[in-house]
Design an enzyme around this catalytic site. Structure first.
Site, PDB file in Angstrom:
ATOM      1  N   ASN A   9       0.869  -1.181   0.000  1.00 27.95           N
ATOM      2  CA  ASN A   9       0.000   0.000   0.000  1.00 27.95           C
ATOM      3  C   ASN A   9       0.903   1.228   0.000  1.00 27.95           C
ATOM      4  O   ASN A   9       1.513   1.547   1.015  1.00 27.95           O
ATOM      5  CB  ASN A   9      -0.897  -0.036   1.248  1.00 27.95           C
ATOM      6  N   LYS A  11       0.108   4.249  -0.186  1.00 28.11           N
ATOM      7  CA  LYS A  11      -0.514   5.443   0.404  1.00 28.11           C
ATOM      8  C   LYS A  11      -0.311   6.624  -0.552  1.00 28.11           C
ATOM      9  O   LYS A  11      -0.240   6.421  -1.769  1.00 28.11           O
ATOM     10  CB  LYS A  11       0.035   5.683   1.809  1.00 28.11           C
ATOM     11  N   HIS A  95      -9.203   1.010   5.914  1.00 28.11           N
ATOM     12  CA  HIS A  95      -7.843   1.223   6.435  1.00 28.11           C
ATOM     13  C   HIS A  95      -7.928   2.181   7.620  1.00 28.11           C
ATOM     14  O   HIS A  95      -8.752   3.102   7.631  1.00 28.11           O
ATOM     15  CB  HIS A  95      -6.956   1.808   5.332  1.00 28.11           C
ATOM     16  N   GLU A  97      -6.289   4.642   8.468  1.00 21.69           N
ATOM     17  CA  GLU A  97      -6.187   6.075   8.133  1.00 21.69           C
ATOM     18  C   GLU A  97      -7.525   6.603   7.623  1.00 21.69           C
ATOM     19  O   GLU A  97      -7.873   7.757   7.851  1.00 21.69           O
ATOM     20  CB  GLU A  97      -5.056   6.288   7.110  1.00 21.69           C
ATOM     21  N   GLU A 167      -4.403  -4.674  11.254  1.00 17.78           N
ATOM     22  CA  GLU A 167      -3.360  -3.655  11.346  1.00 17.78           C
ATOM     23  C   GLU A 167      -3.523  -2.901  12.659  1.00 17.78           C
ATOM     24  O   GLU A 167      -4.344  -1.970  12.746  1.00 17.78           O
ATOM     25  CB  GLU A 167      -3.476  -2.663  10.177  1.00 17.78           C
ATOM     26  N   GLY A 173       3.487   2.480  10.581  1.00 16.75           N
ATOM     27  CA  GLY A 173       4.422   3.574  10.321  1.00 16.75           C
ATOM     28  C   GLY A 173       5.239   3.989  11.530  1.00 16.75           C
ATOM     29  O   GLY A 173       5.864   5.044  11.531  1.00 16.75           O
ATOM     30  N   SER A 212       4.402  -1.955  10.175  1.00 16.12           N
ATOM     31  CA  SER A 212       5.870  -1.999  10.220  1.00 16.12           C
ATOM     32  C   SER A 212       6.458  -3.354   9.821  1.00 16.12           C
ATOM     33  O   SER A 212       7.437  -3.815  10.401  1.00 16.12           O
ATOM     34  CB  SER A 212       6.373  -1.566  11.610  1.00 16.12           C
TER      35      SER A 212
END
Ligand code: 13P
Length: 250
Positions: A9, A11, A95, A97, A167, A173, A212
């Site tokens: 992904n 992003k 997701h 985010e 996730e 991240g 990560s």
């Protein structure tokens, strides 16, 4: 046996030129890995270029998101049908985010899952808890609620076509990955949750880990019985790293 699936992904990163180079790099790595499904989620504007660059290579294309409505006056949105139309095989829905930065609710994620299925796409349904939720021992409650919302909208055939990605928000991240045991425990919980509804579907359900993942930690994570691959952010922006992760899944 569940076939491993590793998804990159990107992003909102890269450029047209970088996207092209990344796709070419991943495709050449994918030739040596017929036992792994490999997917890439470029930003929407690069999907067409990526489709052309993939050619005959066995790399799947995915959207990073899709609209929660079919069509119409929704400026800036991209529908599941459109993603299928330009050669996507799957789409990420929910997701973290999207959930945290854009306020997507569990039901909206479920609706997107339905629309993705209707468009012939494989929805990769993302679930995961925040650090505060983990520390409050709410992990199972949170991911249970998230997967239940999706199951509530799907019949068994639809459920059999989804992929789940766990996730943990605190691992995305941050360089801080879940331990193998932490990841597997949540994956096993999710599989049991689906098994309570449909045992056969649960047995075949692919549950990816994201947060990560790097070439160095991928093999250990993927060695867990309920971890069927990965959803990779930062490390998917480097073709060599990403192919290394794909190799760890093979
Ligand atoms: P990182 O691999 O950069 O932690 O991102 C994970 C992720 O959000 C993939 O969708």
């Amino acid at each position: 046996m569940r076939r491993p699936f590793v998804v990159g992904n990107w992003k909102m990163n890269g450029s047209r030129e970088r996207a092209q180079a990344l796709v070419v790099g991943v495709c050449s790595g994918a030739f040596g890995l017929p036992e792994v499904d490999i997917g890439l989620c470029p930003p929407f504007v690069y999907v067409g270029d990526a489709r052309a660059a993939i050619g005959d290579a066995s790399v799947l294309l995915g959207g990073q998101n899709c609209a929660g409505v079919e069509r119409g006056a929704f400026t800036g949105e991209v529908s599941a049908d459109m993603l299928a139309d330009v050669g996507c095989a799957f789409v990420l829905v929910g997701h973290s985010e999207r959930r945290t930065l854009y306020g997507e609710s569990d039901d909206e994620v479920a609706r997107k899952t339905e629309l993705a299925l209707a468009a012939g796409l494989v929805p990769v349904v993302c679930v995961g808890e925040t650090l505060v939720e983990r520390e409050a021992e709410q992990t199972e409650a949170v991911v249970g609620r998230q997967i239940d919302a999706v199951m509530a909208r799907l019949d068994d055939d639809g459920l059999a076509r989804i992929v789940v990605a766990y996730e943990p928000v605190w691992a995305i991240g941050t360089g801080r990955t879940a331990t193998q045991a932490q990841a597997n425990a949540v994956h096993a919980f999710l599989r049991e949750r689906v098994a309570a509804r449909q045992p056969n579907v649960a047995a075949g359900l692919r549950i990816l880990y994201g947060g990560s993942v790097k070439a160095e930690n991928a093999a250990l994570l993927f060695s867990e019985p309920d971890v069927d691959g990965g959803l990779v952010g930062g490390a998917s922006l480097d073709a060599e790293q990403f192919v290394g992760i794909c190799r760890a899944a093979g």
